[in-house]
Design a protein around this motif. Structure first.
Motif, PDB file in Angstrom:
ATOM      1  N   GLN A 155       0.833  -1.196   0.000  1.00 45.01           N
ATOM      2  CA  GLN A 155       0.000   0.000   0.000  1.00 45.01           C
ATOM      3  C   GLN A 155       0.868   1.246   0.000  1.00 45.01           C
ATOM      4  O   GLN A 155       0.574   2.202  -0.683  1.00 45.01           O
ATOM      5  N   GLY A 196       7.533  -0.483   2.463  1.00 47.68           N
ATOM      6  CA  GLY A 196       7.847  -1.226   3.686  1.00 47.68           C
ATOM      7  C   GLY A 196       7.115  -2.549   3.722  1.00 47.68           C
ATOM      8  O   GLY A 196       7.060  -3.283   2.728  1.00 47.68           O
ATOM      9  N   ALA A 197       6.519  -2.840   4.875  1.00 50.34           N
ATOM     10  CA  ALA A 197       5.826  -4.116   5.062  1.00 50.34           C
ATOM     11  C   ALA A 197       4.318  -3.963   4.895  1.00 50.34           C
ATOM     12  O   ALA A 197       3.548  -4.742   5.441  1.00 50.34           O
ATOM     13  N   SER A 198       3.903  -2.957   4.148  1.00 44.68           N
ATOM     14  CA  SER A 198       2.457  -2.701   4.023  1.00 44.68           C
ATOM     15  C   SER A 198       1.853  -3.519   2.886  1.00 44.68           C
ATOM     16  O   SER A 198       1.151  -2.982   2.022  1.00 44.68           O
ATOM     17  N   HIS A 199       2.121  -4.817   2.894  1.00 42.17           N
ATOM     18  CA  HIS A 199       1.612  -5.685   1.826  1.00 42.17           C
ATOM     19  C   HIS A 199       0.095  -5.745   1.850  1.00 42.17           C
ATOM     20  O   HIS A 199      -0.524  -5.682   2.892  1.00 42.17           O
TER      21      HIS A 199
END
Lengths: 423, 481
Positions: free
Chosen positions: B464, B467-470
């Motif tokens: 989104q 980083g880790a905003s999968h």
């Protein structure tokens, strides 16, 4: 722009659009055209892979795709003209529709009658103004359903579901079966907003904790959702201080209500009831704009797809008759008003001459649940014109009440009657 | 070895990069985020201020006025949506009359053109939904509204098209020193050497100043919470409406956006955490209460989104733009809070001049092209233009986001732009997908599919906002990719 003409044009090929288009054709409308924005017909049905569809319509317990398939087969058999992957951009009061597609570019279609069957959409997070951060991992239940059932991707591993709508409950089960953990379903009301059978089959059978009178007070997490703070609420639905607790999760699903999709209706000058979010309609599902009819969840959100098809048929039949027989004569009508403990009634008006020919089924929803026998009444002043007993009344379960033809002459004395639900 | 490294690709850094790209220089633009404009640039009121309220003689006043005057040209060159619609400060109490007159006088002193004090009746004629308590207003003809995302990415794209190198997800962790001179930056992606380092790092500028040995200046993140309203609200709000200002902020505005929504906000709350972009129940309540004070009939059912922005409020209260005496090779831009968006093109000109005076050779490039053509926005075109586009590229015929009428072709174009939209949020800012009333419920699966296809990656890799905003975490049935 490419110009197309037809007798009846139906916007949307979900259960409402399919039934309305098919029925219009049965009424003798020659050219019936169906517009669908997706690449396949059926609206939301293809992603509803659970069962429970079609028991009334086909006498079979079908999945969504199966239910859609039966209707699609009927549509092809009836030689409906179908334009898929086509999005309507504009609708005029004169029923002129402009639509866009990859294959045909812009097309302008002027039908003799138009049926609005765009369905409904889910209420988004923004509408709830839930405080907190805006990480990835917040989805409406229907979007998650599409991701899982159509695209084959899991939107998360550990879910909290806010709202107890039917799609939310069905996704709770679906996600559990896919190996995800559904740690809580929260409902701000003191009762669930979806169907009882889904509560039993999707929530209780899978041991999913359901908490009533509870909401999400804050979303936490930077990149992905890391937790939600949940809180009890008072009667005004405000978080109760001291009842907070944090639940770790990576996904928040929202199942907090469906809104009839009427942007196109408004463009066409169709008047919208602020309570239902759908057009004001008469018993033929005609809107305030002559020749424009509304079918299915665009009018008000139904509980069951079978109800959608059944009521959409009436809209399609009216549209078909409108082109084969012309506009029905404008004559005496009576308004149906939501009275005691009734949130809304559809249709909004009934023409008496048409009631004389055929009974009219009213669909209504109550405001408050009553878990004891109730009477549903059509009242004019002190007089109950119709009174029928039901075992209970719940906001999540639409009540159907038949106005018999014989009532037409008695209704002629009134401008409006109240529909009440009383214990 | 670069001539200039610009740290921070917000609207200020992007304009500096574009301005310096006119010259024969090797320029590197760095940002730690996954897209340009991910800081204060993406979350503000999106207003081009007229410049009546800044303290006369301040940098804020100077660059506000100069920046405002540049907007027509800059937005035309960069193909950015901008509407010089004028703005109003509305007084709703007797005391407000004095405030309005003060603002008017200050505006004259600042040289703000097109100011006019108007009566309460006249104001309500122009904006019928305003409260009956309206006593008068200050009209500023040069105020406007702009697409703040586009103002940033368009400038950055134009810079890149003219040879500037952009590196995202590149975080400056320290400086490279030669004696008292800074000759580059250390980053998570290795060292980059340069003759000049320009810091335009918004909220993080004080940390970098500290790293450079400069003391005394601090940034306080000042939180502003907002509501975005459905397009339907546009029927009730015609104009940019400020309340009378307070010492800490311009107050809760009610303003149309360039995209046809209405925005309410912001609050003003000093906080500590530079990454705290959360909204709060109290803040959102304050936004609605404040907005209702101006427009009593605003309907809370129109709300489609809330968000928080952080202003980089500097300790001096003014923009700090300087080449510090203590360090060589460093230019600092600090405390660029409101009216920073308005000021950004003028600040960029000034920075170029400062560097030139300090010895950076500014030799014009003969091939510099200031013009950027954005992707045509299908929803804004006439039917004839739409047809012509579909004829050229049928993907313009496929509407992927129904609320905002965004086509597949626009999404594909944003994947292959000079600065590709790598994340869903970046795609939102480029194309407006997911910004309408359904907030992405319909388009998200389709956009993931298109982005995965265009970038040749699995949807599992898409985020989104970096980083880790999968957005999706695994296949169903654990099917291997």
């Amino acid at each position: 722009m490419k110009q197309l003409a037809c007798d009846v044009l139906v916007i949307g090929s979900g259960p409402a659009g399919l039934a309305a288009a098919w029925e219009a054709k049965q009424q003798g409308a020659e050219r019936v055209m169906l517009l669908e924005r997706n690449d396949e017909l059926g609206g939301i049905l293809p992603q509803c892979i659970h069962n429970g569809f079609g028991v009334r319509e086909f006498g079979d317990d079908l999945t969504g795709p199966e239910y859609a398939y039966r209707w699609i087969a009927k549509a092809h058999e009836a030689r409906l003209e179908i334009l898929s992957e086509t999005m309507v951009l504009d609708v005029g009061r004169d029923r002129r529709v402009v639509a866009s597609s990859r294959d045909h570019g812009l097309v302008e279609i002027t039908p003799r009658a138009l049926v609005l069957a765009m369905g409904c959409r889910e209420r988004p997070r923004g509408a709830l103004a839930i405080p907190g951060s805006r990480p990835a991992g917040i989805y409406s239940a229907g979007t998650a359903q599409r991701l899982v059932n159509m695209e084959g991707y899991m939107p998360g591993r550990r879910f909290v579901i806010l709202g107890s709508g039917d799609i939310g409950m069905i996704m709770a089960r679906r996600l559990t079966l896919e190996g995800a953990e559904v740690v809580a379903m929260l409902e701000i009301l003191p009762y669930i907003s979806g169907l009882r059978r889904n509560l039993v089959q999707c929530i209780r059978d899978f041991d999913i904790p359901l908490e009533l009178c509870t909401t999400v007070a804050e979303v936490r997490g930077r990149d992905r959702v890391e937790s939600v703070v949940v809180s009890g609420v008072d009667e005004q639905w405000r978080p109760l201080p001291g009842t907070d607790r944090e639940i770790a999760c990576d996904t928040l699903l929202l199942s907090v209500g469906l809104i009839p999709e009427n942007e196109l209706s408004r463009m066409a000058g169709v008047a919208i009831d602020p309570v239902t979010g759908g057009p004001y309609v008469d018993e033929s599902f005609c809107t305030n704009v002559p020749g424009i009819f509304a079918a299915g969840n665009v009018v008000h959100v139904y509980d069951l797809v079978d109800d959608v098809s059944e009521n959409a048929r009436i809209a399609g039949r009216s549209a078909g008759r409108y082109v084969t027989q012309g506009a029905p004569p404008e004559d005496g009508s009576v308004r149906l008003l939501a009275g005691t403990n009734v949130r809304h009634v559809v249709p909004h008006t009934v023409h008496l001459s048409r009631l004389e020919q055929e009974a009219v089924v009213l669909n209504l929803r109550v405001r408050q649940p009553i878990e004891e026998p109730v009477r549903v009444e059509v009242r004019a002043g002190d007089e109950a014109l119709v009174s029928r007993r039901y075992r209970y009344a719940r906001p999540s379960e639409m009540i159907a009440l038949t106005l018999p033809s014989a009532l037409a002459s008695r209704l002629a004395a009134y401008d409006a009657v109240n529909i009440d639900v009383i214990s | 070895m670069y001539d200039v490294i610009i740290v921070g690709a917000g609207v200020v850094g992007a304009h500096i990069a574009r301005t310096l790209a006119r010259y024969q220089l090797d320029i590197l633009l760095l940002d730690k985020a996954s897209d340009v404009g991910e800081g204060t640039t993406k979350a503000n009121t999106a207003i081009v201020h007229a410049g009546y309220d800044a303290k006369p003689g301040s940098n804020k006043a100077r660059f506000n006025l100069a920046g405002n005057a540049m907007f027509d040209t800059v937005c035309r060159e960069l193909d950015v949506e901008f509407d010089r619609c004028g703005s109003y400060v509305v007084g709703v109490s007797e005391e407000a009359r004095a405030t309005l007159e003060d603002l008017y006088r200050r505006g004259l002193e600042n040289g703000t053109p097109g100011l006019e004090l108007i009566s309460g009746e006249e104001m309500r004629r122009r904006e019928p939904g305003l409260t009956e308590d309206t006593v008068g207003a200050l009209y500023a003809a040069t105020g406007g509204i702009v697409d703040p995302f586009a103002l940033c990415y368009a400038a950055a794209e134009n810079a890149v098209a003219n040879g500037v190198e952009l590196r995202l997800e590149t975080e400056v962790q320290g400086f490279i020193w030669e004696g008292d001179a800074i000759v580059g930056v250390e980053t998570n992606r290795g060292p980059f050497r340069s003759r000049w380092v320009v810091i335009a790092a918004g909220l993080w500028v004080d940390d970098l100043m500290h790293e450079a040995g400069l003391e005394g200046f601090t940034i306080t993140p000042r939180k502003g919470e907002y509501f975005v309203l459905d397009r339907e609200a546009k029927t009730a709000v015609q104009n940019v409406l400020f309340p009378c200002p307070t010492p800490v902020s311009k107050g809760i505005l009610v303003t149309p956006t360039i995209h046809g929504n209405v925005m309410l906000g912001p609050t003003a709350e000093d906080i500590e955490d530079k990454e705290n972009l959360s909204t709060t129940a109290a803040g959102l309540n304050e936004v609605m209460t404040g907005a209702l004070r101006l427009m009593p009939q605003l309907d809370a059912r129109w709300i489609i989104r809330s968000f928080t922005g952080l202003r980089a409020a500097g300790s001096t209260g003014d923009f700090l733009i300087e080449i510090p005496d203590e360090v060589q090779g460093l230019l600092v831009l600090a405390g660029i809070e409101s009216p920073g968006l308005t000021a950004s093109p003028a600040i960029a000109e000034h920075v170029a001049a400062m560097l030139g005076e300090a010895g950076l050779p500014l030799v014009e490039r003969p091939d510099f092209n200031p013009i950027r053509h954005g992707t045509p926005r299908f929803s804004l075109l006439s039917r004839e233009e739409q047809e012509a586009l579909i004829a050229q590229d049928p993907r313009y015929g496929r509407i992927v986001c129904r609320c905002e009428t965004v086509t597949e072709a626009e999404i594909v174009a944003a994947c292959h732009a000079p600065i590709p939209a790598r994340t869903y949020d970046a795609m939102k800012r480029r194309t407006r997908i997911g910004t309408g009333r359904c907030q992405g419920a319909f388009d998200t699966p389709l956009v993931l599919e298109i982005m995965a296809r265009e970038y040749g990656v699995s949807p599992l890799e898409l985020t989104q906002k970096g980083g880790a905003s999968h957005m999706v975490v695994r296949r169903t049935k654990e099917v291997a990719e």
